[in-house]
Each structure stands twice: as structure tokens, then as C-alpha cells.
Design a protein around this motif. Structure first.
Motif, PDB file in Angstrom:
ATOM      1  N   ARG A 189      45.802  30.896  40.628  1.00  0.00           N
ATOM      2  CA  ARG A 189      44.576  31.246  41.330  1.00  0.00           C
ATOM      3  C   ARG A 189      43.344  30.646  40.663  1.00  0.00           C
ATOM      4  NH1 ARG A 189      43.065  37.508  42.015  1.00  0.00           N
ATOM      5  NH2 ARG A 189      45.348  37.620  42.047  1.00  0.00           N
ATOM      6  N   MET A 190      42.535  29.963  41.464  1.00  0.00           N
ATOM      7  CA  MET A 190      41.276  29.384  40.998  1.00  0.00           C
ATOM      8  C   MET A 190      40.114  30.166  41.613  1.00  0.00           C
ATOM      9  SD  MET A 190      42.147  26.558  39.184  1.00  0.00           S
ATOM     10  CE  MET A 190      43.356  27.720  38.498  1.00  0.00           C
ATOM     11  N   GLY A 191      39.241  30.696  40.779  1.00  0.00           N
ATOM     12  CA  GLY A 191      38.091  31.446  41.268  1.00  0.00           C
ATOM     13  C   GLY A 191      38.314  32.937  41.164  1.00  0.00           C
ATOM     14  N   SER A 192      37.357  33.643  40.582  1.00  0.00           N
ATOM     15  CA  SER A 192      37.441  35.103  40.472  1.00  0.00           C
ATOM     16  C   SER A 192      36.113  35.699  40.889  1.00  0.00           C
ATOM     17  CB  SER A 192      37.783  35.519  39.034  1.00  0.00           C
ATOM     18  OG  SER A 192      36.813  35.022  38.130  1.00  0.00           O
ATOM     19  N   ASP A 193      36.134  37.007  41.157  1.00  0.00           N
ATOM     20  CA  ASP A 193      34.920  37.683  41.607  1.00  0.00           C
ATOM     21  C   ASP A 193      34.988  39.141  41.194  1.00  0.00           C
ATOM     22  OD1 ASP A 193      36.735  38.844  43.392  1.00  0.00           O
ATOM     23  OD2 ASP A 193      36.236  37.416  44.976  1.00  0.00           O
ATOM     24  N   GLU A 194      34.154  39.971  41.803  1.00  0.00           N
ATOM     25  CA  GLU A 194      34.123  41.376  41.408  1.00  0.00           C
ATOM     26  C   GLU A 194      35.401  42.120  41.768  1.00  0.00           C
ATOM     27  OE1 GLU A 194      32.163  41.346  45.533  1.00  0.00           O
ATOM     28  OE2 GLU A 194      32.510  39.998  43.861  1.00  0.00           O
ATOM     29  N   ASP A 195      36.262  41.492  42.578  1.00  0.00           N
ATOM     30  CA  ASP A 195      37.534  42.112  42.929  1.00  0.00           C
ATOM     31  C   ASP A 195      38.608  41.823  41.890  1.00  0.00           C
ATOM     32  OD1 ASP A 195      39.302  43.533  44.670  1.00  0.00           O
ATOM     33  OD2 ASP A 195      40.134  41.605  45.285  1.00  0.00           O
ATOM     34  N   GLY A 196      38.289  41.046  40.884  1.00  0.00           N
ATOM     35  CA  GLY A 196      39.269  40.749  39.854  1.00  0.00           C
ATOM     36  C   GLY A 196      39.549  39.273  39.772  1.00  0.00           C
ATOM     37  N   GLY A 197      40.818  38.931  39.539  1.00  0.00           N
ATOM     38  CA  GLY A 197      41.194  37.548  39.332  1.00  0.00           C
ATOM     39  C   GLY A 197      41.432  37.298  37.856  1.00  0.00           C
ATOM     40  N   PHE A 198      41.482  36.036  37.486  1.00  0.00           N
ATOM     41  CA  PHE A 198      41.784  35.677  36.107  1.00  0.00           C
ATOM     42  C   PHE A 198      40.593  34.965  35.485  1.00  0.00           C
ATOM     43  CE2 PHE A 198      45.925  35.692  38.326  1.00  0.00           C
ATOM     44  CZ  PHE A 198      46.523  36.734  37.615  1.00  0.00           C
ATOM     45  N   ASP A 199      40.460  35.099  34.171  1.00  0.00           N
ATOM     46  CA  ASP A 199      39.353  34.483  33.461  1.00  0.00           C
ATOM     47  C   ASP A 199      39.512  32.965  33.421  1.00  0.00           C
ATOM     48  OD1 ASP A 199      38.276  36.976  32.916  1.00  0.00           O
ATOM     49  OD2 ASP A 199      39.300  37.141  30.971  1.00  0.00           O
ATOM     50  N   LYS A 200      38.416  32.274  33.229  1.00  0.00           N
ATOM     51  CA  LYS A 200      38.478  30.822  33.073  1.00  0.00           C
ATOM     52  C   LYS A 200      39.366  30.491  31.880  1.00  0.00           C
ATOM     53  CE  LYS A 200      35.767  26.687  31.990  1.00  0.00           C
ATOM     54  NZ  LYS A 200      36.702  25.785  32.665  1.00  0.00           N
ATOM     55  N   ARG A 213      51.136  45.184  36.545  1.00  0.00           N
ATOM     56  CA  ARG A 213      50.348  46.379  36.824  1.00  0.00           C
ATOM     57  C   ARG A 213      48.871  46.026  36.692  1.00  0.00           C
ATOM     58  NH1 ARG A 213      54.639  47.799  38.161  1.00  0.00           N
ATOM     59  NH2 ARG A 213      55.784  49.735  37.710  1.00  0.00           N
ATOM     60  N   PRO A 214      47.989  46.744  37.380  1.00  0.00           N
ATOM     61  CA  PRO A 214      46.556  46.451  37.247  1.00  0.00           C
ATOM     62  C   PRO A 214      46.125  46.490  35.785  1.00  0.00           C
ATOM     63  CG  PRO A 214      46.925  47.956  39.070  1.00  0.00           C
ATOM     64  CD  PRO A 214      48.246  47.832  38.365  1.00  0.00           C
ATOM     65  N   GLY A 215      45.495  45.414  35.329  1.00  0.00           N
ATOM     66  CA  GLY A 215      44.995  45.353  33.962  1.00  0.00           C
ATOM     67  C   GLY A 215      46.033  44.965  32.923  1.00  0.00           C
ATOM     68  N   VAL A 216      47.297  44.787  33.331  1.00  0.00           N
ATOM     69  CA  VAL A 216      48.369  44.445  32.393  1.00  0.00           C
ATOM     70  C   VAL A 216      48.608  42.943  32.420  1.00  0.00           C
ATOM     71  CG1 VAL A 216      50.833  44.693  31.882  1.00  0.00           C
ATOM     72  CG2 VAL A 216      49.491  46.694  32.556  1.00  0.00           C
TER      73      VAL A 216
END
Length: 378
Positions: free
Chosen positions: A98-109, A67-70
Motif C-alpha cells: 500500500r502506497m499512501g496513508s491518511d487518518e484512517d491508518g495505513g503504513f508509515d513511509k 490485528r489493529p496496531g499489531v
């Protein structure tokens, strides 16, 4: 010596189907014999096919972030993913991180590094039934993609890297109608928010895409990692991919890009859900049309693991000129060869005994049993 006999099966080889038996010894295929047998496990005419090789699946991500944010417990997510993968007939899976995130989300380093460590720990603890390798999906327009990629600098499990740019007006999103539906409508952005979002994406792509593609392709060449292009739409994209040593063309979005990629020696990959549904979820080309033109080489389950085997039978049933052995090769031997896994993907003496028993009279095939290196895992 440990020996098993799988008898009275319809054995799907690369170029034909035979009725016979397979002997497994010490985790490898020892022999293939034609004719009926009174010994061993009687398949009763069920198919025996190689274990499926999955190069591109986002399925793990849906278990980890349901889920978003879960964020779900990593080991639990990995085990749930693995269970569905194996019962879909997949014995080798490239988990997309996934490598690389932006203002649309993604995962932290560091988050995907932690996931990779959890996968490897689960393997050491004998929690997993499929073999798990790593496919790094690199968003080249992201300003932090190289920082994320650096977390995998010395990881031998990384065997595939895809170079992708999901900016508007190109590749997957050749028209703004598609992009607007995917990002504005589904995310409920206002006109002003969407305008800022598009402007930011275009700026990032112009600044970083070419530089990051070059840098990542160079590292992959040095480390012997297979490189994939993603969503190529034009002949210029294909030429760029050739320059980067690409061996796998993932989800080309135009006929000309698919045909040019295939003719240049790349394996053209399309989604198995696209085959089953008869169309792309994002409005791009249909995989069945590429199959009809003879330029479809590899299938990926993408987001539905069972679709990989299901789509193979759909192609064999519905596309003139594609036999079942040819369709099965798209999910076994061809993906294995594309990423230099020459010890699997075919029923051949001396190779790994990664095997799947399939029953199919009509409709969706049923997976009865799965072996990985001779060990029954489902």
C-alpha cells in the motif's frame, strides 16, 4: 540434463483438454504427448494445469498486520503468506503493497520498502516457493502517495501499479450507505467523527487525485510498468483509464464500466471470492454476471488464496459458454499476458514448467502437487 515425466494426466491447454503426458527438462516444458504412458509419475487422470498467476492479493498484509496496531515479524509473515499461496496452486504472485496513508491508518513511509526488501532477502535465502513480484496499490487521494512511491524508484520487482481512490460517493463507494457501513459502522465512529472524516476525504480527493494519477501514470509509462485502474464506475472513468494507458481494469463497479473496459482492450479483473460467494462483499456487481456477458477476463484471489482455483471450477460448472480451459485461462494465461509475463501461464513447449496437479470429482478442487520451473514446491 534434469528430466521428469508427468503421465496419464488430463492436461488443460488453452483451448482444450487432452489425456497425455508432459516432459519437463531443465525447468521448462520440453514436450506434450497424447495417450497413455507407462513411465513417469502417474496422475491417474488428475488434471494438470498451469501454475496460477495472482495479480492482486492483500493476503500478505493480513499476515503482517493480523490485528489493529499489531506488526508481525516480516520474514515470518512473508513465509506464512508464501506457504498458503503455493498450496493454493499459485506459482507467481504480485504482492500488494500500500502506497499512501491518511487518518484512517495505513503504513508509515519506508515500511513497505522494508517489506519489499524482506521479500527479496527471503528469495535470496531460498525461503520462498512461489515467485514474488510487486504490485503497488497507490491511493491517489493521499497527500503522501508520491513520497511512498519514491521508495520504489529503481526496483525492477515492481511490475504493476494500481491507481485507486476510495473517497465517498464514487467508484467502490458510489452511495453513502456503502461508505457509512464500511467506515462509520465498522469503525464505531460517532456522527461528528464520521462527518469530519468524510469532509477530509473529499477535500483530499479534490486536491490530489487527478494530479497524482497523471504523475504516477507518466512514471509507469517511462519504466514499462503495467498500470491498473481500480473500481471504475462510469464511462468517464474508463476514458480516463485509457488516457493513462491502463491495461487492467480492477473490480469495476458497474456493468457499463466493465463492458467499456473490456471492449477497449483492457483485461477486466474481478474477485474470485465474489464468484464463489455469488456476490460482492461491498454490494457492487456480481462477477458471475460479468462472466455471463462475456466481459470477465481475469480473477484475483483478493483475500482468500484458494478461491482462485475454486472460482475457476465454479465458472466452468455454472456459466453457460465458459469451458474449464477458458476458466483456467482467467487465472493463468490472461493475467500473465496482461503484465507481459510471456514465459508462463500456459502448458506449451518451451515455457516455464510452472504446473499444478489438481484432483476434482465434485465440489472444491484439491491441489495434490505444485511445480515451479520444474522444481516440486508443494
Amino acid at each position: 540434463m534434469s528430466e521428469q515425466i508427468l503421465s496419464n494426466a488430463r492436461i488443460v491447454l488453452e483451448d482444450r483438454i487432452i489425456d497425455g503426458s508432459v516432459v519437463i527438462r531443465d525447468g521448462k516444458i520440453a514436450s506434450i504427448d497424447e495417450g497413455k504412458s507407462s513411465t513417469g509419475e502417474d496422475f491417474g487422470g488428475d488434471y494438470l494445469i498451469p501454475g496460477l498467476v495472482e495479480l492482486h492479493t492483500d493476503h500478505l498484509e493480513s499476515h503482517y498486520s493480523p490485528r489493529p496496531g499489531v506488526r508481525w515479524h516480516m520474514t515470518s509473515a512473508i513465509q506464512a503468506h508464501d506457504a498458503q499461496i503455493v498450496t493454493s496452486g499459485i506459482t507467481t504472485v504480485f504482492d500488494c503493497l500500500r502506497m499512501g496513508s491518511d487518518e484512517d491508518g495505513g503504513f508509515d513511509k519506508g515500511e513497505m520498502r522494508e517489506m519489499a526488501d524482506a521479500i527479496q532477502a527471503a528469495e535470496r535465502d531460498d525461503r520462498l516457493r512461489a515467485e514474488h513480484l510487486i504490485h503497488l496499490r497507490c491511493e491517489v487521494a493521499s497527500d503522501n502517495v508520491l513520497d511512498h512511491f519514491a521508495d520504489f524508484e529503481n526496483d525492477p520487482h515492481v511490475r504493476l501499479v494500481s491507481l485507486m481512490d476510495h473517497s465517498p460517493g464514487q467508484r467502490q463507494f458510489q452511495t453513502m450507505d456503502q461508505y457509512t457501513l464500511y467506515y462509520k459502522t465498522k469503525r464505531g465512529l460517532t456522527d461528528e467523527q464520521f462527518s469530519r472524516f468524510v469532509e477530509s476525504r473529499l477535500s483530499l480527493s479534490q486536491k490530489y487525485s487527478a494530479v497524482h494519477r497523471d504523475a504516477l501514470a507518466k512514471v509507469c509509462a517511462e519504466r514499462g510498468i503495467t498500470v491498473a485502474s481500480h473500481d471504475d464506475a462510469t464511462l468517464a472513468h474508463v476514458e480516463e483509464a485509457k488516457g493513462h494507458g491502463v491495461k487492467l481494469a480492477e473490480f469495476p463497479t458497474s456493468f457499463e464500466a466493465a463492458e467499456a473496459s473490456h471492449k477497449s482492450g483492457m483485461s477486466v479483473l474481478m474477485g474470485a471470492p465474489n464468484v464463489v460467494r455469488g456476490k460482492s462483499h461491498s454490494g457492487n456487481i456480481a462477477a458471475r454476471d460479468l462472466a455471463k456477458r462475456g466481459v470477465l477476463d481475469v480473477l484475483s484471489s483478493d483475500y482468500v488464496p484458494l478461491s482462485l482455483l475454486h472460482a475457476s471450477f465454479v465458472l466452468a460448472d455454472e456459466i453457460d459458454g465458459i469451458s474449464l480451459p477458458q476458466a483456467i485461462a482467467m487465472v493463468t494465461s490472461t493475467p500473465a499476458r496482461t503484465v507481459s509475463l510471456d514465459d508462463r501461464g500456459r502448458i506449451e513447449s518451451g515455457l516455464r514448467a510452472d504446473l499444478v496437479r489438481v484432483r476434482r470429482t465434485d465440489g472444491v478442487p484439491v491441489i495434490r502437487s505444485v511445480w515451479r520451473e520444474g522444481r516440486r514446491v508443494a
